[in-house]
Design a protein around this motif. Sequence first.
Motif, PDB file in Angstrom:
ATOM      1  N   GLU A  56      22.885  53.117  44.504  1.00 23.70           N
ATOM      2  CA  GLU A  56      23.464  52.778  43.199  1.00 23.70           C
ATOM      3  C   GLU A  56      24.799  53.488  43.003  1.00 23.70           C
ATOM      4  N   GLN A  57      24.884  54.700  43.530  1.00 24.38           N
ATOM      5  CA  GLN A  57      26.138  55.439  43.418  1.00 24.38           C
ATOM      6  C   GLN A  57      27.255  54.718  44.180  1.00 24.38           C
ATOM      7  N   GLN A  58      26.939  54.251  45.393  1.00 19.73           N
ATOM      8  CA  GLN A  58      27.925  53.502  46.175  1.00 19.73           C
ATOM      9  C   GLN A  58      28.371  52.245  45.417  1.00 19.73           C
ATOM     10  N   LYS A  59      27.419  51.525  44.867  1.00 17.90           N
ATOM     11  CA  LYS A  59      27.724  50.293  44.143  1.00 17.90           C
ATOM     12  C   LYS A  59      28.635  50.558  42.947  1.00 17.90           C
ATOM     13  N   GLN A  60      28.332  51.624  42.235  1.00 22.93           N
ATOM     14  CA  GLN A  60      29.142  51.969  41.059  1.00 22.93           C
ATOM     15  C   GLN A  60      30.558  52.375  41.461  1.00 22.93           C
ATOM     16  N   GLN A  61      30.662  53.152  42.529  1.00 26.50           N
ATOM     17  CA  GLN A  61      31.981  53.581  42.988  1.00 26.50           C
ATOM     18  C   GLN A  61      32.808  52.394  43.483  1.00 26.50           C
ATOM     19  N   ILE A  62      32.166  51.466  44.179  1.00 23.98           N
ATOM     20  CA  ILE A  62      32.851  50.266  44.677  1.00 23.98           C
ATOM     21  C   ILE A  62      33.322  49.401  43.513  1.00 23.98           C
ATOM     22  N   GLU A  63      32.467  49.241  42.512  1.00 24.79           N
ATOM     23  CA  GLU A  63      32.835  48.426  41.355  1.00 24.79           C
ATOM     24  C   GLU A  63      34.014  49.047  40.596  1.00 24.79           C
ATOM     25  N   LYS A  64      34.046  50.351  40.560  1.00 23.49           N
ATOM     26  CA  LYS A  64      35.161  51.046  39.893  1.00 23.49           C
ATOM     27  C   LYS A  64      36.474  50.761  40.626  1.00 23.49           C
ATOM     28  N   VAL A  65      36.439  50.789  41.950  1.00 23.94           N
ATOM     29  CA  VAL A  65      37.632  50.505  42.759  1.00 23.94           C
ATOM     30  C   VAL A  65      38.106  49.070  42.505  1.00 23.94           C
ATOM     31  N   ILE A  66      37.163  48.137  42.489  1.00 24.56           N
ATOM     32  CA  ILE A  66      37.504  46.722  42.279  1.00 24.56           C
ATOM     33  C   ILE A  66      38.103  46.516  40.893  1.00 24.56           C
ATOM     34  N   ALA A  67      37.450  47.074  39.897  1.00 22.93           N
ATOM     35  CA  ALA A  67      37.909  46.882  38.515  1.00 22.93           C
ATOM     36  C   ALA A  67      39.313  47.442  38.309  1.00 22.93           C
ATOM     37  N   GLU A  68      39.591  48.580  38.904  1.00 23.74           N
ATOM     38  CA  GLU A  68      40.931  49.184  38.778  1.00 23.74           C
ATOM     39  C   GLU A  68      41.996  48.284  39.402  1.00 23.74           C
ATOM     40  N   CYS A  69      41.673  47.708  40.542  1.00 22.91           N
ATOM     41  CA  CYS A  69      42.624  46.820  41.219  1.00 22.91           C
ATOM     42  C   CYS A  69      42.825  45.536  40.416  1.00 22.91           C
ATOM     43  N   GLU A  70      41.730  44.989  39.880  1.00 24.82           N
ATOM     44  CA  GLU A  70      41.822  43.775  39.062  1.00 24.82           C
ATOM     45  C   GLU A  70      42.703  44.000  37.841  1.00 24.82           C
ATOM     46  N   THR A  71      42.557  45.157  37.220  1.00 26.78           N
ATOM     47  CA  THR A  71      43.362  45.487  36.044  1.00 26.78           C
ATOM     48  C   THR A  71      44.844  45.580  36.414  1.00 26.78           C
ATOM     49  N   ALA A  72      45.107  46.250  37.535  1.00 26.57           N
ATOM     50  CA  ALA A  72      46.492  46.424  37.966  1.00 26.57           C
ATOM     51  C   ALA A  72      47.136  45.096  38.363  1.00 26.57           C
ATOM     52  N   GLN A  73      46.349  44.208  38.994  1.00 22.24           N
ATOM     53  CA  GLN A  73      46.872  42.925  39.473  1.00 22.24           C
ATOM     54  C   GLN A  73      46.757  41.803  38.432  1.00 22.24           C
ATOM     55  N   GLU A  74      46.020  42.087  37.349  1.00 24.61           N
ATOM     56  CA  GLU A  74      45.787  41.084  36.305  1.00 24.61           C
ATOM     57  C   GLU A  74      45.225  39.797  36.891  1.00 24.61           C
ATOM     58  N   ASP A  75      44.212  39.956  37.743  1.00 30.79           N
ATOM     59  CA  ASP A  75      43.594  38.810  38.407  1.00 30.79           C
ATOM     60  C   ASP A  75      42.191  39.204  38.850  1.00 30.79           C
ATOM     61  N   GLU A  76      41.373  38.196  39.204  1.00 28.02           N
ATOM     62  CA  GLU A  76      40.034  38.463  39.694  1.00 28.02           C
ATOM     63  C   GLU A  76      40.064  38.809  41.180  1.00 28.02           C
ATOM     64  N   ALA A  77      39.097  39.593  41.607  1.00 31.23           N
ATOM     65  CA  ALA A  77      39.091  40.146  42.964  1.00 31.23           C
ATOM     66  C   ALA A  77      39.190  39.074  44.049  1.00 31.23           C
ATOM     67  N   GLU A  78      38.374  38.040  43.962  1.00 36.40           N
ATOM     68  CA  GLU A  78      38.385  37.020  45.013  1.00 36.40           C
ATOM     69  C   GLU A  78      39.728  36.302  45.076  1.00 36.40           C
TER      70      GLU A  78
END
Length: 278
Positions: free
Chosen positions: A218-240
């Motif tokens: 669960e810790q890995q999943k949470q850390q990965i989601e945090k990385v994705i969300a930060e990138c999505e915010t910076a790029q103003e787009d969805e990950a895929e």
Amino acid sequence: MRQEVRIALAGNPNSGKTTMFNELTGTYQHVGNWPGVTVEKKEGSLKGRRDVKVMDLPGIYSLSPYTLEEVISRNYLLEEEPDVIIDIVDASNLERNLYLTTQLLETGIPVVVALNMMDIIINRGDVIDTEKLSEALGCPVVETSAMRGKGIENLVQAALAAADEKTPPTPGRFSDDVEPAIQKIEALIKDSVSQKSLRWYAIKLFERDGKLALALSEQQKQQIEKVIAECETAQEDEAESIITSERYVYISGMIGPIYKKKSVGKFTVSDRIDRIVT
């Protein structure tokens, strides 16, 4: 005694993959279905080499989990781990076909690109610098025309050499805005997946691929989601969508220096004949 060599044929629909399979195997082939589904499964032995098995994977455009053909293909590559992938690329639709190539390179399995339908490129008067394309992709590229039986021997030699050397390809890197996120995910899962397919899994996790069979904490999943969300915010787009855009930017930058279309006003012999008789 040399062990059996397994070659996987991959490529877009209508890339000439089935014709290439027939050229490689002749009558030494078996047709059935993949277990539990009605998708056709074709496998055979290389002509004159019963110790070399060829698997014709379903025609696909990507290794996403959206079609049964895509799931079958990626599961085979990652679970069965063939010795080498021959990626059949339609040279006349290079940009679209290389989208799959970029993903195959990320699996960590040696890849040889069969630049197929080169006769079409030649007839157009266009030029593709295969040496530069090979350098850019980080894998061998062989010009072929499966329909005309051209380049087959060179392709086989390149594939067997790649399988023997077992050198993993070097996949391309994304922009400075996205690559750090992928590397962070790689660091988080490096003890959970095979090293050679680490990048493939990291990108699929970034895309929130729902069909990955990975045992993560669960810790890995949470850390990965945090990385994705930060990138999505910076790029103003969805990950895929971010990854799709990155792939096409990478491919476009690669094609520019290696693909030269016939200059306007210059005609091939075929063009001149057409202008006279029509």
